[in-house]
Design an enzyme around this catalytic site. Structure first.
Site, PDB file in Angstrom:
ATOM      1  N   ARG A 196       0.811  -1.157   0.068  1.00 21.49           N
ATOM      2  CA  ARG A 196      -0.034   0.010  -0.021  1.00 21.49           C
ATOM      3  C   ARG A 196       0.928   1.252   0.073  1.00 21.49           C
ATOM      4  O   ARG A 196       0.457   2.244  -0.587  1.00 21.49           O
ATOM      5  CB  ARG A 196      -0.920   0.149   1.291  1.00 21.49           C
ATOM      6  N   ARG A 237       5.479   0.133  14.204  1.00 23.30           N
ATOM      7  CA  ARG A 237       4.093   0.278  14.280  1.00 23.30           C
ATOM      8  C   ARG A 237       3.564  -1.325  14.952  1.00 23.30           C
ATOM      9  O   ARG A 237       2.812  -1.314  15.936  1.00 23.30           O
ATOM     10  CB  ARG A 237       3.332   0.461  13.155  1.00 23.30           C
TER      11      ARG A 237
HETATM   12  P1  AP5 Z   1      -6.570  -1.758   6.242  1.00 20.45           P
HETATM   13  O1  AP5 Z   1      -7.791  -2.129   6.033  1.00 20.45           O
HETATM   14  O2  AP5 Z   1      -5.709  -0.374   6.113  1.00 20.45           O
HETATM   15  O3  AP5 Z   1      -5.812  -2.333   7.644  1.00 20.45           O
HETATM   16  P2  AP5 Z   1      -6.043  -1.551   9.144  1.00 20.45           P
HETATM   17  O4  AP5 Z   1      -5.951  -2.574   9.876  1.00 20.45           O
HETATM   18  O5  AP5 Z   1      -6.874  -0.612   9.145  1.00 20.45           O
HETATM   19  O6  AP5 Z   1      -4.490  -0.885   9.142  1.00 20.45           O
HETATM   20  P3  AP5 Z   1      -3.712   0.642   9.077  1.00 20.45           P
HETATM   21  O7  AP5 Z   1      -2.936   0.684   8.310  1.00 20.45           O
HETATM   22  O8  AP5 Z   1      -5.146   1.582   9.204  1.00 20.45           O
HETATM   23  O9  AP5 Z   1      -2.900   0.353  10.529  1.00 20.45           O
HETATM   24  P4  AP5 Z   1      -2.988   1.253  11.819  1.00 20.45           P
HETATM   25  O10 AP5 Z   1      -3.976   0.542  12.714  1.00 20.45           O
HETATM   26  O11 AP5 Z   1      -1.517   1.265  12.358  1.00 20.45           O
HETATM   27  O12 AP5 Z   1      -3.361   2.655  11.284  1.00 20.45           O
HETATM   28  P5  AP5 Z   1      -4.178   3.781  11.867  1.00 20.45           P
HETATM   29  O13 AP5 Z   1      -4.507   4.739  10.769  1.00 20.45           O
HETATM   30  O14 AP5 Z   1      -5.277   3.135  12.663  1.00 20.45           O
HETATM   31  O15 AP5 Z   1      -5.314  -2.809   5.315  1.00 20.45           O
HETATM   32  C1  AP5 Z   1      -4.037  -2.517   5.143  1.00 20.45           C
HETATM   33  C2  AP5 Z   1      -3.897  -3.092   3.682  1.00 20.45           C
HETATM   34  O16 AP5 Z   1      -3.996  -4.337   3.310  1.00 20.45           O
HETATM   35  C3  AP5 Z   1      -4.667  -2.307   2.535  1.00 20.45           C
HETATM   36  O17 AP5 Z   1      -3.756  -2.083   1.417  1.00 20.45           O
HETATM   37  C4  AP5 Z   1      -5.778  -3.308   2.188  1.00 20.45           C
HETATM   38  O18 AP5 Z   1      -6.267  -3.239   0.813  1.00 20.45           O
HETATM   39  C5  AP5 Z   1      -5.026  -4.693   2.271  1.00 20.45           C
HETATM   40  N1  AP5 Z   1      -6.029  -5.594   2.814  1.00 20.45           N
HETATM   41  C6  AP5 Z   1      -7.149  -5.840   3.527  1.00 20.45           C
HETATM   42  N2  AP5 Z   1      -7.711  -6.657   3.736  1.00 20.45           N
HETATM   43  C7  AP5 Z   1      -6.784  -7.637   3.150  1.00 20.45           C
HETATM   44  C8  AP5 Z   1      -6.999  -8.919   2.782  1.00 20.45           C
HETATM   45  N3  AP5 Z   1      -7.929  -9.733   3.317  1.00 20.45           N
HETATM   46  N4  AP5 Z   1      -6.078  -9.502   2.001  1.00 20.45           N
HETATM   47  C9  AP5 Z   1      -5.272  -8.899   1.434  1.00 20.45           C
HETATM   48  N5  AP5 Z   1      -5.056  -7.586   1.609  1.00 20.45           N
HETATM   49  C10 AP5 Z   1      -6.045  -7.108   2.630  1.00 20.45           C
HETATM   50  O19 AP5 Z   1      -3.278   4.623  12.677  1.00 20.45           O
HETATM   51  C11 AP5 Z   1      -2.117   5.262  12.506  1.00 20.45           C
HETATM   52  C12 AP5 Z   1      -1.596   6.039  13.525  1.00 20.45           C
HETATM   53  O20 AP5 Z   1      -2.106   6.962  14.150  1.00 20.45           O
HETATM   54  C13 AP5 Z   1      -0.801   5.055  14.481  1.00 20.45           C
HETATM   55  O21 AP5 Z   1       0.441   4.478  14.297  1.00 20.45           O
HETATM   56  C14 AP5 Z   1      -0.888   5.949  15.617  1.00 20.45           C
HETATM   57  O22 AP5 Z   1       0.248   6.643  15.721  1.00 20.45           O
HETATM   58  C15 AP5 Z   1      -2.051   7.055  15.506  1.00 20.45           C
HETATM   59  N6  AP5 Z   1      -3.316   6.428  16.296  1.00 20.45           N
HETATM   60  C16 AP5 Z   1      -4.338   5.918  15.653  1.00 20.45           C
HETATM   61  N7  AP5 Z   1      -5.245   5.473  16.522  1.00 20.45           N
HETATM   62  C17 AP5 Z   1      -4.612   5.776  17.843  1.00 20.45           C
HETATM   63  C18 AP5 Z   1      -5.206   5.563  19.152  1.00 20.45           C
HETATM   64  N8  AP5 Z   1      -6.316   4.684  19.525  1.00 20.45           N
HETATM   65  N9  AP5 Z   1      -4.238   5.880  20.280  1.00 20.45           N
HETATM   66  C19 AP5 Z   1      -2.993   6.308  20.021  1.00 20.45           C
HETATM   67  N10 AP5 Z   1      -2.481   6.525  18.737  1.00 20.45           N
HETATM   68  C20 AP5 Z   1      -3.430   6.255  17.500  1.00 20.45           C
END
Ligand code: AP5
Ligand code: MG
Length: 181
Positions: A119, A137
Site C-alpha cells: 500500500r 508500528r
Molecule cells: P487496512 O484495512 O488499511 O488495515 P488496518 O487494520 O486498518 O491497518 P492501518 O494501516 O489502518 O493500521 P494502523 O492501525 O496502524 O493505522 P491507523 O490509521 O489506525 O488494510 C491494510 C492493507 O491491506 C490495505 O492496502 C488493504 O487493501 C489490504 N488488505 C485488507 N484486507 C486484506 C485481505 N483480506 N487480503 C489482502 N490484503 C488486504 O493509525 C495510524 C497511526 O495513528 C498510529 O500508528 C498512531 O500513531 C495513531 N493512532 C491511531 N489511533 C490511535 C489510538 N487509538 N491511540 C494512539 N494513537 C493512535
C-alpha cells in the site's frame, strides 16, 4: 445500540472491513486541516508511535457527543491501550450503551508487512513507506495494544477471527459474529 471494537495489528484489515469511527482517520483529518493537534500527532505517527491517550480519548468523546442519534459505533483502531479501553467504558456508561464485543482480525507479521509495504507504494501515508516504521508500528502494537485483547477477554467480549483470506471471506466471518449479538 450495538457498539463494536474492530481490533487487530497495523494492516490487519480493520479499515477495509468497516465504515467506522477510525481514530487514525480522525488524526489524519486533523493533519490535513493543519490544526495544532494534527501537527503534534503527525510527529509521532510518522515514526509509528502511538499518540497520547488524552488526545484520542478527547477526540472520541467529542465524536460520540456529536452523533447522539447513531444506532451504534464500530471503533477502528481504538481503544489501543488499556487506559483507552477503561476510558471508553466510562464514556459509554454515561450513555447506557456498553461495548457489545470486540472482533479481532488475526494476521501474521509477514503478511502485515507485505500488505503495508504494498500500500505504501501509492498511499502517500508516510508510515507505510518505510519498512522500519512498519516494524515500529507492529512493535507498538505488541507492547501497548495487544493487552487490550485481555481486557475484553476478561469481560467475555472477545472473538478472534482469521484475517487472512479474501476480503469477502473476512467480511462473512465478521457478519456471522455481528448476527450473533
Ligand atoms: P487496512 O484495512 O488499511 O488495515 P488496518 O487494520 O486498518 O491497518 P492501518 O494501516 O489502518 O493500521 P494502523 O492501525 O496502524 O493505522 P491507523 O490509521 O489506525 O488494510 C491494510 C492493507 O491491506 C490495505 O492496502 C488493504 O487493501 C489490504 N488488505 C485488507 N484486507 C486484506 C485481505 N483480506 N487480503 C489482502 N490484503 C488486504 O493509525 C495510524 C497511526 O495513528 C498510529 O500508528 C498512531 O500513531 C495513531 N493512532 C491511531 N489511533 C490511535 C489510538 N487509538 N491511540 C494512539 N494513537 C493512535
Ligand atoms: Mg486503518
Amino acid at each position: 445500540m450495538l457498539n463494536l471494537v474492530l481490533f487487530g495489528p497495523p494492516g490487519a484489515g480493520k479499515g477495509t472491513q468497516s465504515q467506522k469511527l477510525s481514530t487514525g482517520d480522525l488524526l489524519r483529518s486533523e493533519i490535513s486541516q493543519g490544526t495544532e493537534l494534527g501537527l503534534e500527532a503527525k510527529k509521532l505517527m510518522d515514526q509509528g508511535i502511538l499518540v497520547p491517550d488524552e488526545v484520542v480519548i478527547g477526540m472520541i468523546s467529542h465524536k460520540l457527543d456529536s452523533n447522539k442519534d447513531a444506532k451504534g459505533f464500530i471503533f477502528d483502531g481504538f481503544p489501543r491501550t488499556v487506559a483507552q479501553a477503561e476510558a471508553l467504558d466510562s464514556l459509554l456508561e454515561t450513555k447506557n450503551a456498553p461495548i457489545s464485543g470486540m472482533i479481532a482480525l488475526e494476521v501474521n507479521d509477514a503478511e502485515l508487512e507485505h500488505r503495508l509495504l504494498l500500500r505504501g507504494k501509492d498511499s502517500g501515508r508516510p508510515d507505510d513507506a518505510n519498512p522500519e516504521v512498519i516494524r515500529k508500528r507492529i512493535k507498538e502494537y505488541n507492547d501497548k495494544t495487544a493487552p487490550v485483547a485481555e481486557f475484553y477477554k476478561n469481560q467475555n467480549k472477545f472473538k478472534g477471527i482469521n484475517g487472512v483470506g479474501t476480503e469477502e471471506d473476512v467480511f462473512k466471518a465478521i457478519c456471522a459474529i455481528v448476527d450473533s449479538y
